[in-house]
Design a protein around this motif. Sequence first.
Motif, short mmCIF file in Angstrom:
data_model
loop_
_atom_site.label_atom_id
_atom_site.label_comp_id
_atom_site.label_asym_id
_atom_site.label_seq_id
_atom_site.Cartn_x
_atom_site.Cartn_y
_atom_site.Cartn_z
N GLN A 128 42.13 -13.40 67.74
CA GLN A 128 40.82 -15.10 67.83
C GLN A 128 39.78 -14.81 67.92
O GLN A 128 39.46 -16.01 66.81
N ALA A 129 39.06 -14.98 69.00
CA ALA A 129 37.94 -15.52 69.39
C ALA A 129 36.97 -14.73 68.45
O ALA A 129 36.02 -15.59 67.89
N TYR A 130 37.10 -13.44 67.99
CA TYR A 130 36.34 -12.92 66.29
C TYR A 130 36.15 -13.62 64.92
O TYR A 130 35.41 -14.04 65.04
N GLN A 131 37.69 -14.31 64.96
CA GLN A 131 37.64 -14.90 63.62
C GLN A 131 36.96 -16.60 63.24
O GLN A 131 36.72 -16.85 62.50
N ALA A 132 36.52 -17.51 64.82
CA ALA A 132 36.87 -18.44 65.45
C ALA A 132 35.12 -18.58 65.24
O ALA A 132 34.25 -19.01 65.19
N LEU A 133 34.30 -16.79 65.60
CA LEU A 133 32.72 -16.83 65.24
C LEU A 133 31.79 -17.37 63.72
O LEU A 133 32.87 -16.93 62.80
N THR A 134 31.23 -18.41 63.75
CA THR A 134 30.40 -18.65 62.74
C THR A 134 29.26 -18.64 61.93
O THR A 134 28.62 -17.82 63.19
N GLU A 135 28.89 -18.14 60.93
CA GLU A 135 27.61 -17.87 61.13
C GLU A 135 26.69 -18.72 61.05
O GLU A 135 25.51 -17.95 61.75
N GLN A 136 26.87 -19.42 61.00
CA GLN A 136 25.95 -20.77 62.22
C GLN A 136 25.97 -20.38 63.56
O GLN A 136 24.46 -20.61 63.91
N GLU A 137 26.73 -20.55 64.20
CA GLU A 137 26.67 -19.49 65.71
C GLU A 137 25.55 -18.62 65.42
O GLU A 137 24.76 -18.59 66.59
N VAL A 138 25.74 -17.86 65.21
CA VAL A 138 25.41 -16.32 64.82
C VAL A 138 23.75 -16.89 64.55
O VAL A 138 22.56 -16.18 65.67
N LEU A 139 23.45 -17.36 64.03
CA LEU A 139 21.90 -17.28 63.55
C LEU A 139 21.00 -17.97 64.44
O LEU A 139 20.51 -17.52 64.79
N ASN A 140 22.44 -19.59 65.19
CA ASN A 140 21.57 -19.83 66.36
C ASN A 140 20.78 -19.20 67.26
O ASN A 140 20.13 -19.26 67.45
N ALA A 141 22.15 -18.74 67.49
CA ALA A 141 22.49 -17.97 68.57
C ALA A 141 20.97 -16.45 68.23
O ALA A 141 20.16 -16.55 69.65
N CYS A 142 21.66 -15.85 67.40
CA CYS A 142 20.53 -14.67 66.86
C CYS A 142 18.97 -15.29 67.01
O CYS A 142 17.87 -14.72 67.68
N SER A 143 18.55 -16.29 66.50
CA SER A 143 17.00 -16.72 66.90
C SER A 143 16.60 -17.05 67.83
O SER A 143 15.31 -16.67 67.74
N ALA A 144 17.08 -17.45 68.94
CA ALA A 144 16.74 -17.75 70.54
C ALA A 144 16.76 -15.89 70.50
O ALA A 144 16.10 -16.13 71.12
N SER A 145 18.05 -15.35 70.39
CA SER A 145 17.62 -14.04 71.01
C SER A 145 17.16 -13.49 71.01
O SER A 145 16.18 -12.80 71.22
N LEU A 146 16.80 -13.53 69.39
CA LEU A 146 15.32 -12.34 69.10
C LEU A 146 13.72 -13.00 70.07
O LEU A 146 13.02 -12.07 70.12
#
Length: 340
Positions: A128-146
């Motif tokens: 459920q948590a995996y399916q709830a994760l969105t592309e925009q959330e990943v983009l935002n988090a990865c942009s900062a983490s990178l």
Amino acid sequence: MSLFNWYWKTFGLPFSRVKGAITDAIPFSLVEAALWVGGIATLLWLLSLLRRKDNWARPWVRRISFLLGPVFLLALGLGQGAFPISLAPTAWRPSLTQHFGTDSLSDSDFTAWAAERQTQLHRDFNWQAYQALTEQEVLNACSASLDTVLLDIGLPPGRRVRTIKPMGPLTTAMGLIYGGPAFHDPFFGEIGMVRQKDAPFPHHWRLIAACHESAHAKGYTREMDAEILTQLALSRIPDPRFQVLADIHFLEKSGLKVQWPDSLLSEAREMRQERREVEKHQHLITFLRHCVDKLNLENSGKKYGDRSRLEVWDPRQPFYATVHHLQTKVLGSDTAAAKD
């Protein structure tokens, strides 16, 4: 300060930030629009040449169609290469593998590492948590983490990446034929991804692709560099959902037999069936993809650091040995430590 660092600090990064902010704010794909404008203008220019004796087109029409057609398409094509003005700064420095070096990672150490990541995946995976994760959330988090990863390994950060745009008909066809259903365009600084209805992929593919293309947008155009940075960025985000993505990314490239969670296997089977149904209506794309494959022009997993099942283990395998070296020697922590 190296020539590249001077260039990136004084011109490259400020320009990339301004261009990226403008590009991300435009709601449609600039690459798709550019291909249509360039293609139509090229046809008008060719038609004006063929019908020159009939005075079909005035000289200014011919000149404008030449500039908006062949000249613009050539500039767009050259802008995909590693030229300074294209903001593809990997032309100015060696790859991450060459720059940082690698560990000599034995086959037994690698398989033990992969087994540990598989155990982590089963322990942490939540459907459920995996399916709830969105592309925009990943983009935002990865942009900062990178940016954090890049600063910690002594490399300059890149622009903030704000959005992924759906690919249009032309970019979708080109991506599916070549094997690149997501892209970063250095000319515009735009990120695009194929629509799910045009190419059904598992959820994790789209999420990991968002992080991968974000790494490109930071100024790292080599596919291997982007994959290494993707693994480091996902591994360092404390949210367990991102740790799961990092483990999937790691294991999918390993070439080892992986015991995946049942829900992921079920999703993969469902997506394969959906793709087969979609491809029944993509006759031209399927034919051209077959031709590209026969000519060995299709996008290859090798440049992404993927291993095949039958591949003999290389102790300095460019993806895994570089990730291991950076996590343990440069960043001073392995994946598990980063998670804790």
